[in-house]
Design a protein around this motif. Structure first.
Motif: not given
Length: 351
Positions: A103-104, A107, A110, A122
Protein backbone atom coordinates in the motif's frame (compact mmCIF):
# COMPACT_ATOMS: atom_id res chain seq x y z
CA UNK A 1 -15.88 -1.44 0.65
CA UNK A 2 -14.71 1.72 -1.07
CA UNK A 3 -15.94 2.28 -4.63
CA UNK A 4 -13.34 2.57 -7.39
CA UNK A 5 -12.84 6.22 -8.42
CA UNK A 6 -11.79 6.35 -12.08
CA UNK A 7 -9.83 9.18 -13.65
CA UNK A 8 -12.08 12.08 -14.65
CA UNK A 9 -13.50 11.42 -18.16
CA UNK A 10 -12.72 13.79 -21.05
CA UNK A 11 -16.39 14.38 -21.85
CA UNK A 12 -17.20 15.37 -18.25
CA UNK A 13 -14.35 17.89 -18.06
CA UNK A 14 -15.25 19.41 -21.44
CA UNK A 15 -18.90 19.81 -20.37
CA UNK A 16 -18.08 21.20 -16.91
CA UNK A 17 -15.52 23.74 -18.07
CA UNK A 18 -16.68 24.50 -21.61
CA UNK A 19 -13.41 23.31 -23.15
CA UNK A 20 -13.02 21.97 -26.69
CA UNK A 21 -9.55 20.45 -26.15
CA UNK A 22 -8.65 18.36 -23.11
CA UNK A 23 -5.60 16.09 -22.66
CA UNK A 24 -6.21 13.19 -20.29
CA UNK A 25 -3.02 12.23 -18.45
CA UNK A 26 -4.74 10.45 -15.54
CA UNK A 27 -5.34 6.82 -16.49
CA UNK A 28 -2.06 5.58 -18.04
CA UNK A 29 -3.64 5.20 -21.47
CA UNK A 30 -2.02 5.19 -24.92
CA UNK A 31 -1.86 8.72 -26.41
CA UNK A 32 -1.72 7.47 -30.02
CA UNK A 33 -4.47 6.52 -32.45
CA UNK A 34 -4.69 2.84 -33.32
CA UNK A 35 -3.39 1.91 -36.79
CA UNK A 36 -5.94 1.69 -39.60
CA UNK A 37 -5.39 -2.05 -40.02
CA UNK A 38 -6.67 -2.69 -36.50
CA UNK A 39 -9.76 -0.55 -37.02
CA UNK A 40 -10.48 -2.38 -40.29
CA UNK A 41 -10.15 -5.70 -38.46
CA UNK A 42 -12.68 -4.59 -35.83
CA UNK A 43 -15.13 -3.45 -38.52
CA UNK A 44 -14.87 -6.83 -40.26
CA UNK A 45 -15.88 -8.53 -37.01
CA UNK A 46 -19.01 -6.38 -36.87
CA UNK A 47 -20.56 -8.63 -39.55
CA UNK A 48 -20.44 -11.61 -37.20
CA UNK A 49 -21.74 -10.21 -33.92
CA UNK A 50 -24.67 -12.63 -33.72
CA UNK A 51 -22.25 -15.40 -32.72
CA UNK A 52 -20.58 -15.95 -29.38
CA UNK A 53 -16.82 -15.37 -29.28
CA UNK A 54 -14.30 -18.17 -28.88
CA UNK A 55 -14.44 -18.71 -25.13
CA UNK A 56 -10.82 -19.87 -25.02
CA UNK A 57 -9.34 -17.22 -27.37
CA UNK A 58 -7.57 -20.03 -29.24
CA UNK A 59 -6.10 -18.10 -32.20
CA UNK A 60 -4.99 -15.18 -30.01
CA UNK A 61 -3.59 -17.65 -27.49
CA UNK A 62 -1.49 -19.48 -30.08
CA UNK A 63 -0.04 -16.22 -31.41
CA UNK A 64 0.74 -14.84 -27.97
CA UNK A 65 2.19 -18.11 -26.65
CA UNK A 66 4.51 -18.31 -29.66
CA UNK A 67 5.83 -14.81 -28.97
CA UNK A 68 6.31 -15.47 -25.26
CA UNK A 69 7.94 -18.87 -25.82
CA UNK A 70 5.23 -20.61 -23.79
CA UNK A 71 2.70 -23.38 -24.26
CA UNK A 72 -0.85 -22.21 -24.96
CA UNK A 73 -2.04 -23.98 -21.81
CA UNK A 74 0.01 -21.49 -19.74
CA UNK A 75 -2.40 -18.69 -20.75
CA UNK A 76 -5.93 -17.68 -19.76
CA UNK A 77 -7.60 -14.54 -21.11
CA UNK A 78 -9.86 -12.09 -19.31
CA UNK A 79 -11.93 -8.97 -19.80
CA UNK A 80 -8.98 -6.74 -18.96
CA UNK A 81 -6.47 -7.36 -16.18
CA UNK A 82 -9.17 -6.43 -13.64
CA UNK A 83 -11.16 -9.56 -14.46
CA UNK A 84 -7.97 -11.61 -14.26
CA UNK A 85 -7.45 -10.29 -10.73
CA UNK A 86 -11.00 -11.34 -9.78
CA UNK A 87 -10.51 -14.80 -11.32
CA UNK A 88 -7.35 -15.46 -9.31
CA UNK A 89 -9.06 -14.30 -6.12
CA UNK A 90 -12.11 -16.49 -6.78
CA UNK A 91 -9.95 -19.52 -7.46
CA UNK A 92 -7.73 -19.27 -4.37
CA UNK A 93 -9.33 -17.14 -1.62
CA UNK A 94 -11.96 -18.36 0.82
CA UNK A 95 -13.72 -17.00 3.89
CA UNK A 96 -11.18 -16.51 6.68
CA UNK A 97 -8.08 -16.47 4.46
CA UNK A 98 -5.67 -13.54 4.37
CA UNK A 99 -4.13 -11.85 1.33
CA UNK A 100 -1.16 -9.51 1.70
CA UNK A 101 -1.21 -6.29 -0.34
CA UNK A 102 1.40 -3.49 -0.56
CA UNK A 103 0.00 0.00 0.00
CA UNK A 104 -0.53 2.36 -1.79
CA UNK A 105 -1.32 0.27 -4.85
CA UNK A 106 -4.01 -0.35 -7.48
CA UNK A 107 -7.12 -1.00 -5.37
CA UNK A 108 -8.51 -3.89 -7.45
CA UNK A 109 -6.52 -6.37 -5.32
CA UNK A 110 -8.18 -5.27 -2.09
CA UNK A 111 -11.64 -5.26 -3.69
CA UNK A 112 -11.21 -8.79 -5.10
CA UNK A 113 -9.94 -10.03 -1.73
CA UNK A 114 -12.90 -8.64 0.20
CA UNK A 115 -15.41 -9.95 -2.34
CA UNK A 116 -14.13 -13.48 -1.68
CA UNK A 117 -14.59 -13.10 2.07
CA UNK A 118 -10.85 -12.93 2.75
CA UNK A 119 -9.02 -10.35 4.86
CA UNK A 120 -6.68 -7.86 3.14
CA UNK A 121 -3.46 -7.30 5.11
CA UNK A 122 -1.95 -4.00 4.01
CA UNK A 123 1.84 -3.47 4.10
CA UNK A 124 3.11 0.11 3.58
CA UNK A 125 5.74 0.82 0.94
CA UNK A 126 9.21 1.83 2.06
CA UNK A 127 9.53 5.19 0.40
CA UNK A 128 8.27 4.48 -3.10
CA UNK A 129 9.22 0.80 -3.13
CA UNK A 130 7.42 -2.48 -2.43
CA UNK A 131 9.50 -4.01 0.36
CA UNK A 132 9.47 -7.80 0.09
CA UNK A 133 11.04 -8.24 3.56
CA UNK A 134 8.17 -6.31 5.16
CA UNK A 135 5.69 -8.48 3.27
CA UNK A 136 7.42 -11.70 4.42
CA UNK A 137 7.15 -10.48 8.01
CA UNK A 138 3.35 -10.29 7.68
CA UNK A 139 2.88 -13.93 6.59
CA UNK A 140 0.76 -16.01 8.98
CA UNK A 141 -0.91 -19.42 8.89
CA UNK A 142 -3.95 -17.69 7.34
CA UNK A 143 -1.99 -16.20 4.44
CA UNK A 144 -3.17 -17.73 1.16
CA UNK A 145 -2.13 -15.18 -1.45
CA UNK A 146 0.23 -12.21 -1.94
CA UNK A 147 -0.55 -9.49 -4.48
CA UNK A 148 2.50 -7.80 -6.03
CA UNK A 149 2.55 -5.17 -8.76
CA UNK A 150 5.89 -4.89 -10.59
CA UNK A 151 6.33 -2.18 -11.81
CA UNK A 152 4.21 -0.73 -9.04
CA UNK A 153 1.19 1.50 -9.55
CA UNK A 154 1.17 4.39 -8.57
CA UNK A 155 4.89 4.77 -7.80
CA UNK A 156 6.29 3.28 -11.08
CA UNK A 157 9.18 1.48 -9.32
CA UNK A 158 10.38 -2.15 -9.54
CA UNK A 159 11.94 -4.69 -7.20
CA UNK A 160 14.81 -6.76 -8.60
CA UNK A 161 15.10 -10.45 -9.44
CA UNK A 162 17.54 -11.27 -6.61
CA UNK A 163 15.17 -9.85 -4.00
CA UNK A 164 12.21 -11.71 -5.52
CA UNK A 165 14.11 -15.01 -5.63
CA UNK A 166 15.05 -14.65 -1.94
CA UNK A 167 11.44 -13.79 -1.13
CA UNK A 168 10.14 -16.93 -2.87
CA UNK A 169 12.78 -19.15 -1.24
CA UNK A 170 11.69 -18.03 2.24
CA UNK A 171 7.93 -18.18 1.55
CA UNK A 172 5.86 -21.18 2.68
CA UNK A 173 5.04 -23.51 -0.21
CA UNK A 174 1.26 -23.14 0.07
CA UNK A 175 1.09 -19.39 -0.68
CA UNK A 176 0.24 -18.07 -4.15
CA UNK A 177 2.17 -15.03 -5.40
CA UNK A 178 0.57 -12.83 -8.06
CA UNK A 179 2.99 -10.76 -10.15
CA UNK A 180 0.96 -8.06 -11.91
CA UNK A 181 3.03 -6.91 -14.90
CA UNK A 182 0.55 -4.53 -16.55
CA UNK A 183 3.48 -2.26 -17.54
CA UNK A 184 5.79 -5.08 -18.62
CA UNK A 185 6.54 -3.67 -22.09
CA UNK A 186 7.83 -0.36 -20.68
CA UNK A 187 10.42 -1.99 -18.38
CA UNK A 188 14.03 -1.30 -19.35
CA UNK A 189 15.63 -2.50 -16.10
CA UNK A 190 17.39 -5.76 -17.04
CA UNK A 191 17.29 -6.94 -13.42
CA UNK A 192 13.50 -6.93 -13.17
CA UNK A 193 11.90 -10.39 -12.65
CA UNK A 194 9.32 -11.57 -15.20
CA UNK A 195 6.69 -14.28 -14.86
CA UNK A 196 7.95 -16.58 -17.62
CA UNK A 197 11.17 -17.17 -15.62
CA UNK A 198 9.14 -18.93 -12.91
CA UNK A 199 6.21 -20.85 -14.43
CA UNK A 200 7.91 -24.25 -14.45
CA UNK A 201 10.40 -23.48 -11.70
CA UNK A 202 7.88 -22.31 -9.09
CA UNK A 203 4.20 -22.93 -9.80
CA UNK A 204 3.15 -20.56 -7.00
CA UNK A 205 3.88 -17.58 -9.27
CA UNK A 206 0.95 -16.30 -11.34
CA UNK A 207 1.53 -13.44 -13.78
CA UNK A 208 -0.95 -10.84 -15.06
CA UNK A 209 -0.53 -8.75 -18.22
CA UNK A 210 -2.72 -6.61 -20.43
CA UNK A 211 -3.27 -5.23 -23.93
CA UNK A 212 -4.53 -1.94 -22.42
CA UNK A 213 -1.18 -0.17 -22.01
CA UNK A 214 1.50 -0.78 -24.65
CA UNK A 215 -1.03 -2.06 -27.22
CA UNK A 216 -3.55 0.74 -26.61
CA UNK A 217 -6.66 -1.44 -26.22
CA UNK A 218 -7.93 0.00 -22.93
CA UNK A 219 -11.38 0.51 -24.49
CA UNK A 220 -11.78 -3.13 -25.57
CA UNK A 221 -10.51 -4.92 -22.44
CA UNK A 222 -8.10 -7.78 -23.04
CA UNK A 223 -5.90 -9.08 -20.23
CA UNK A 224 -4.30 -12.44 -19.61
CA UNK A 225 -3.04 -14.72 -16.86
CA UNK A 226 0.26 -16.59 -17.17
CA UNK A 227 0.74 -19.63 -14.94
CA UNK A 228 1.70 -23.29 -14.81
CA UNK A 229 -0.85 -25.32 -16.86
CA UNK A 230 -2.23 -27.04 -13.74
CA UNK A 231 -2.80 -23.66 -12.13
CA UNK A 232 -4.50 -22.36 -15.29
CA UNK A 233 -6.89 -25.35 -15.08
CA UNK A 234 -7.88 -24.31 -11.56
CA UNK A 235 -8.50 -20.67 -12.48
CA UNK A 236 -10.43 -21.64 -15.63
CA UNK A 237 -13.10 -23.25 -13.42
CA UNK A 238 -14.32 -19.81 -12.26
CA UNK A 239 -14.08 -18.02 -15.63
CA UNK A 240 -17.25 -16.92 -17.43
CA UNK A 241 -17.68 -18.82 -20.73
CA UNK A 242 -17.42 -15.88 -23.19
CA UNK A 243 -15.58 -13.19 -21.27
CA UNK A 244 -13.48 -11.63 -24.09
CA UNK A 245 -15.63 -10.28 -26.91
CA UNK A 246 -15.16 -10.84 -30.65
CA UNK A 247 -13.84 -7.35 -31.45
CA UNK A 248 -11.39 -7.42 -28.53
CA UNK A 249 -9.90 -10.75 -29.61
CA UNK A 250 -9.57 -9.61 -33.23
CA UNK A 251 -7.96 -6.29 -32.31
CA UNK A 252 -5.45 -7.90 -29.92
CA UNK A 253 -4.48 -10.45 -32.57
CA UNK A 254 -4.04 -7.73 -35.21
CA UNK A 255 -1.83 -5.67 -32.88
CA UNK A 256 0.36 -8.68 -32.10
CA UNK A 257 0.89 -9.27 -35.79
CA UNK A 258 1.33 -5.56 -36.58
CA UNK A 259 4.36 -5.17 -34.30
CA UNK A 260 5.38 -1.62 -35.23
CA UNK A 261 2.55 0.12 -33.39
CA UNK A 262 3.33 -1.21 -29.90
CA UNK A 263 7.08 -0.93 -30.52
CA UNK A 264 6.79 2.70 -31.61
CA UNK A 265 4.48 3.52 -28.71
CA UNK A 266 6.88 2.04 -26.15
CA UNK A 267 9.86 3.84 -27.68
CA UNK A 268 7.97 7.15 -27.54
CA UNK A 269 7.00 6.69 -23.89
CA UNK A 270 10.48 5.60 -22.76
CA UNK A 271 11.99 8.61 -24.50
CA UNK A 272 9.39 11.02 -23.11
CA UNK A 273 9.54 9.75 -19.52
CA UNK A 274 13.26 10.57 -19.37
CA UNK A 275 12.75 13.99 -20.95
CA UNK A 276 9.74 14.95 -18.81
CA UNK A 277 11.36 13.64 -15.59
CA UNK A 278 14.48 15.66 -16.39
CA UNK A 279 12.43 18.80 -17.04
CA UNK A 280 10.51 18.36 -13.79
CA UNK A 281 13.75 17.81 -11.84
CA UNK A 282 15.20 21.03 -13.29
CA UNK A 283 12.23 22.79 -11.70
CA UNK A 284 12.75 21.09 -8.33
CA UNK A 285 10.05 18.43 -8.73
CA UNK A 286 11.23 14.90 -7.99
CA UNK A 287 9.80 11.57 -9.09
CA UNK A 288 11.11 8.02 -8.55
CA UNK A 289 12.75 6.41 -11.58
CA UNK A 290 9.84 5.12 -13.67
CA UNK A 291 9.60 1.75 -15.42
CA UNK A 292 6.06 2.47 -16.62
CA UNK A 293 4.19 4.90 -18.89
CA UNK A 294 3.65 7.39 -16.05
CA UNK A 295 5.52 9.45 -13.47
CA UNK A 296 4.66 9.86 -9.78
CA UNK A 297 5.58 13.46 -9.05
CA UNK A 298 6.08 15.03 -5.63
CA UNK A 299 4.87 18.62 -5.38
CA UNK A 300 5.70 21.42 -2.94
CA UNK A 301 2.02 21.57 -1.96
CA UNK A 302 -1.34 19.90 -2.48
CA UNK A 303 -1.81 17.53 -5.40
CA UNK A 304 -5.57 18.12 -5.26
CA UNK A 305 -5.01 21.84 -5.67
CA UNK A 306 -2.75 21.34 -8.69
CA UNK A 307 -5.27 18.86 -10.14
CA UNK A 308 -7.98 21.54 -9.91
CA UNK A 309 -5.70 24.23 -11.34
CA UNK A 310 -4.74 22.09 -14.33
CA UNK A 311 -8.27 21.16 -15.42
CA UNK A 312 -9.29 24.61 -16.71
CA UNK A 313 -6.02 24.61 -18.64
CA UNK A 314 -7.16 21.42 -20.40
CA UNK A 315 -5.10 18.77 -18.56
CA UNK A 316 -6.39 15.94 -16.35
CA UNK A 317 -3.94 14.23 -13.97
CA UNK A 318 -4.47 11.82 -11.07
CA UNK A 319 -4.24 13.46 -7.62
CA UNK A 320 -2.11 11.54 -5.13
CA UNK A 321 -4.70 11.89 -2.35
CA UNK A 322 -6.51 8.90 -3.92
CA UNK A 323 -3.45 6.82 -2.97
CA UNK A 324 -2.98 8.43 0.45
CA UNK A 325 -0.08 10.61 -0.79
CA UNK A 326 -1.70 14.07 -1.06
CA UNK A 327 1.48 15.95 -2.04
CA UNK A 328 1.82 13.92 -5.29
CA UNK A 329 0.23 13.62 -8.70
CA UNK A 330 0.40 10.67 -11.06
CA UNK A 331 1.12 11.84 -14.57
CA UNK A 332 0.52 9.60 -17.58
CA UNK A 333 2.96 10.34 -20.38
CA UNK A 334 1.46 11.61 -23.62
CA UNK A 335 2.87 12.67 -26.97
CA UNK A 336 5.73 15.16 -27.09
CA UNK A 337 3.34 18.06 -27.77
CA UNK A 338 0.96 16.98 -25.01
CA UNK A 339 3.80 16.71 -22.51
CA UNK A 340 5.17 20.13 -23.50
CA UNK A 341 1.71 21.62 -22.98
CA UNK A 342 1.42 19.93 -19.61
CA UNK A 343 4.82 21.17 -18.41
CA UNK A 344 3.85 24.73 -19.31
CA UNK A 345 0.44 24.41 -17.61
CA UNK A 346 2.02 22.86 -14.49
CA UNK A 347 4.53 25.70 -14.26
CA UNK A 348 1.65 28.21 -14.42
CA UNK A 349 -0.38 26.25 -11.85
CA UNK A 350 2.50 26.10 -9.36
CA UNK A 351 3.22 29.79 -9.75
Amino acid sequence: MRPYIPGKPLVEVKEELGLTEVVKLASNECPLELPGLVLETILKQATDLTRYPDGNCRILGRELASRLGLQTDCLLFGNGAEECIRLVAQAFLNQGDQAIIPKPIFDAYETATILCGAEPVMVPLIGYDIDLKSISAKVTEKTKLIWLCNPANPTATVFNKEAFDRFLAELPENIVVVLDEAYYEFVTDKNCPHTEHYLFKDDRVIGLRTFSKAYGLAGLRVGYIMAHPEVIKLIAKVKLPFNVNVAAQAAALALLREENFAKGHVELICRERERVARSLAENGLKSPVSQTNFLFVRLPGSGDEVFRELMPKGFIVRPGSIFGMPDHIRLSLGSEDQNDGFLKALDEALN
